[in-house]
Design a protein around this motif. Structure first.
Motif, PDB file in Angstrom:
ATOM      1  N   PRO A 131     -23.365 -89.075 -37.547  1.00 43.37           N
ATOM      2  CA  PRO A 131     -24.460 -88.449 -37.537  1.00 43.37           C
ATOM      3  C   PRO A 131     -25.003 -88.412 -36.158  1.00 43.37           C
ATOM      4  O   PRO A 131     -25.677 -87.263 -35.816  1.00 43.37           O
ATOM      5  CB  PRO A 131     -25.120 -89.397 -38.554  1.00 43.37           C
ATOM      6  CG  PRO A 131     -24.195 -89.889 -39.537  1.00 43.37           C
ATOM      7  CD  PRO A 131     -23.110 -89.935 -38.523  1.00 43.37           C
ATOM      8  N   GLU A 132     -24.787 -89.731 -35.258  1.00 48.29           N
ATOM      9  CA  GLU A 132     -25.407 -89.651 -34.068  1.00 48.29           C
ATOM     10  C   GLU A 132     -25.038 -88.389 -33.158  1.00 48.29           C
ATOM     11  O   GLU A 132     -25.828 -88.110 -32.333  1.00 48.29           O
ATOM     12  CB  GLU A 132     -24.955 -90.869 -33.506  1.00 48.29           C
ATOM     13  CG  GLU A 132     -25.622 -91.336 -32.157  1.00 48.29           C
ATOM     14  CD  GLU A 132     -27.051 -91.152 -32.157  1.00 48.29           C
ATOM     15  OE1 GLU A 132     -27.806 -91.112 -31.209  1.00 48.29           O
ATOM     16  OE2 GLU A 132     -27.629 -91.579 -33.266  1.00 48.29           O
ATOM     17  N   ALA A 133     -23.873 -87.793 -33.370  1.00 52.51           N
ATOM     18  CA  ALA A 133     -23.500 -86.774 -32.440  1.00 52.51           C
ATOM     19  C   ALA A 133     -24.443 -85.597 -32.615  1.00 52.51           C
ATOM     20  O   ALA A 133     -24.857 -84.781 -31.831  1.00 52.51           O
ATOM     21  CB  ALA A 133     -21.962 -86.020 -32.899  1.00 52.51           C
ATOM     22  N   LEU A 134     -25.191 -85.226 -33.772  1.00 52.02           N
ATOM     23  CA  LEU A 134     -25.997 -84.420 -33.754  1.00 52.02           C
ATOM     24  C   LEU A 134     -27.594 -84.824 -33.940  1.00 52.02           C
ATOM     25  O   LEU A 134     -28.383 -84.342 -33.395  1.00 52.02           O
ATOM     26  CB  LEU A 134     -26.157 -83.591 -35.419  1.00 52.02           C
ATOM     27  CG  LEU A 134     -24.697 -83.049 -35.653  1.00 52.02           C
ATOM     28  CD1 LEU A 134     -24.530 -82.678 -36.935  1.00 52.02           C
ATOM     29  CD2 LEU A 134     -24.492 -81.808 -34.836  1.00 52.02           C
ATOM     30  N   LEU A 135     -27.918 -86.096 -34.334  1.00 50.53           N
ATOM     31  CA  LEU A 135     -29.164 -86.802 -34.048  1.00 50.53           C
ATOM     32  C   LEU A 135     -29.627 -86.714 -32.579  1.00 50.53           C
ATOM     33  O   LEU A 135     -30.739 -86.777 -32.306  1.00 50.53           O
ATOM     34  CB  LEU A 135     -29.252 -88.137 -34.657  1.00 50.53           C
ATOM     35  CG  LEU A 135     -29.101 -88.003 -36.305  1.00 50.53           C
ATOM     36  CD1 LEU A 135     -28.898 -89.510 -36.828  1.00 50.53           C
ATOM     37  CD2 LEU A 135     -30.190 -87.247 -36.911  1.00 50.53           C
ATOM     38  N   LYS A 136     -28.548 -86.990 -31.591  1.00 49.86           N
ATOM     39  CA  LYS A 136     -28.736 -86.955 -30.592  1.00 49.86           C
ATOM     40  C   LYS A 136     -29.448 -85.787 -29.942  1.00 49.86           C
ATOM     41  O   LYS A 136     -30.338 -85.526 -28.984  1.00 49.86           O
ATOM     42  CB  LYS A 136     -27.555 -87.356 -29.583  1.00 49.86           C
ATOM     43  CG  LYS A 136     -27.636 -87.036 -27.971  1.00 49.86           C
ATOM     44  CD  LYS A 136     -28.731 -87.738 -27.240  1.00 49.86           C
ATOM     45  CE  LYS A 136     -28.462 -87.521 -25.683  1.00 49.86           C
ATOM     46  NZ  LYS A 136     -29.465 -88.087 -25.087  1.00 49.86           N
ATOM     47  N   ALA A 140     -23.780 -82.383 -43.344  1.00 52.96           N
ATOM     48  CA  ALA A 140     -24.440 -82.965 -44.527  1.00 52.96           C
ATOM     49  C   ALA A 140     -24.851 -84.497 -44.088  1.00 52.96           C
ATOM     50  O   ALA A 140     -25.945 -84.789 -44.986  1.00 52.96           O
ATOM     51  CB  ALA A 140     -23.171 -83.247 -45.513  1.00 52.96           C
ATOM     52  N   GLY A 141     -24.361 -84.900 -43.256  1.00 52.57           N
ATOM     53  CA  GLY A 141     -24.663 -86.514 -42.937  1.00 52.57           C
ATOM     54  C   GLY A 141     -26.031 -86.563 -42.253  1.00 52.57           C
ATOM     55  O   GLY A 141     -26.676 -87.543 -42.675  1.00 52.57           O
ATOM     56  N   VAL A 142     -26.592 -85.553 -42.023  1.00 48.53           N
ATOM     57  CA  VAL A 142     -27.929 -85.536 -41.293  1.00 48.53           C
ATOM     58  C   VAL A 142     -28.885 -84.676 -42.100  1.00 48.53           C
ATOM     59  O   VAL A 142     -29.890 -84.275 -41.572  1.00 48.53           O
ATOM     60  CB  VAL A 142     -28.018 -85.088 -40.008  1.00 48.53           C
ATOM     61  CG1 VAL A 142     -27.293 -85.957 -38.991  1.00 48.53           C
ATOM     62  CG2 VAL A 142     -27.495 -83.668 -39.610  1.00 48.53           C
ATOM     63  N   GLY A 143     -28.391 -83.934 -43.223  1.00 48.04           N
ATOM     64  CA  GLY A 143     -29.272 -83.180 -43.996  1.00 48.04           C
ATOM     65  C   GLY A 143     -29.371 -81.714 -43.528  1.00 48.04           C
ATOM     66  O   GLY A 143     -30.387 -81.087 -43.966  1.00 48.04           O
ATOM     67  N   MET A 144     -28.659 -81.473 -42.965  1.00 47.36           N
ATOM     68  CA  MET A 144     -28.542 -79.790 -42.287  1.00 47.36           C
ATOM     69  C   MET A 144     -27.816 -78.979 -43.327  1.00 47.36           C
ATOM     70  O   MET A 144     -26.578 -79.415 -43.985  1.00 47.36           O
ATOM     71  CB  MET A 144     -27.971 -79.614 -40.837  1.00 47.36           C
ATOM     72  CG  MET A 144     -28.598 -80.630 -39.708  1.00 47.36           C
ATOM     73  SD  MET A 144     -27.606 -80.087 -38.292  1.00 47.36           S
ATOM     74  CE  MET A 144     -27.725 -78.336 -37.956  1.00 47.36           C
TER      75      MET A 144
END
Length: 265
Positions: free
Chosen positions: A160-165, A196-200
């Motif tokens: 998830p951190e790959a996208l949250l960043k 999916a891991g970040v709710g997108m």
């Protein structure tokens, strides 16, 4: 901006924006012509394109190098080991310099951008400078300035951190985007799992060997498409989410290429 629930798109790059199959075809043909004086026929590429499906001890399928060594091993009485080594070297050099846009991807990205939708690129590849160079060549400079990889986040997709960043950086730029109003577009299951891991919501671009069917696993993509222009209907709200458990690839990229015939020496 058009009326849409999405105001931010995160693109995968390799295989999603670039025509990876055609890139591979041209790189194999170029290496063949330099080393052996000829390219290859369609039968060769049927084997090369289905290479990842081959079972190996680690379950990852044949690498390009493994495939090349296995293929030319059949003709060891025609080729010297040094020629095969040179073929591998030139093939990888060609892969590094050959980037071909998937037909329709450039105008689609430009049209989406013109509506006011913000965008970024998320890749697991390490060489951001090459990706930025290609995007600039495609006149997608607005996207070239927003390329992210594991060096930025410290992790690889689907973490998830790959996208949250990316979302944190967009917040610093005072852009009002969130996973709930964003769309991730990719061609591989790790892209879908990452979203999916970040709710997108996510879009799977179904590409690969024509006629091949494969079953999807949870989490399922929100949408499945076969060509970029279908994204416009999704963003416009004209295409509704549909639970798709199996995909059959119907398109072939071979029609885009003139085949060179491989002849044993």
């Amino acid at each position: 901006m058009i009326s849409s629930k999405y105001n931010f798109i995160i693109w995968d790059f390799h295989g999603t924006m670039t025509d990876h199959q055609l890139r591979m075809i041209r790189s194999y043909n170029r290496a063949g012509k330099v080393v052996f004086g000829h390219g290859f026929d369609q039968t060769f590429f049927q084997q090369a394109l289905t290479r990842p499906a081959h079972q190996t001890h680690d379950g990852n399928g044949l690498s390009h190098n493994d495939f090349i060594l296995e293929y030319f091993g059949q003709f060891s009485h025609f080729q010297l080991p040094s020629d095969v080594d040179r073929f591998i070297q030139i093939f990888h050099q060609e892969m590094e310099r050959t980037y071909i846009a998937i037909p329709g991807i450039i105008p689609t990205v430009k049209q989406l951008h013109s509506t006011g939708i913000e965008m970024a690129v998320s890749t697991n590849k390490s060489d951001k400078s090459t990706i930025r160079k290609i995007l600039n060549q495609w006149n997608l400079t607005f996207l070239a300035d927003r390329v992210y990889n594991q060096q930025d986040s410290g992790v690889r997709k689907p973490h998830p951190e790959a996208l949250l960043k990316i979302f944190r950086d967009m917040e610093q730029k005072r852009l009002k985007v969130s996973p709930e109003t964003s769309l991730l577009i990719g061609d591989y299951i790790t892209d879908i799992h990452g979203a999916a891991g970040v709710g997108m919501d996510s879009v799977l671009i179904a590409a690969g060997s024509p006629g091949i069917s494969f079953k999807l696993k949870k989490p399922y993509p929100t949408f499945v498409i076969s060509e970029p222009k279908e994204l416009l209907r999704i963003v416009n709200g004209e295409t509704k989410p549909e639970l798709i458990r199996e995909v059959t690839i119907g398109q072939t990229l071979w029609k885009n290429e003139n085949w060179s015939t491989y002849k044993e020496r």
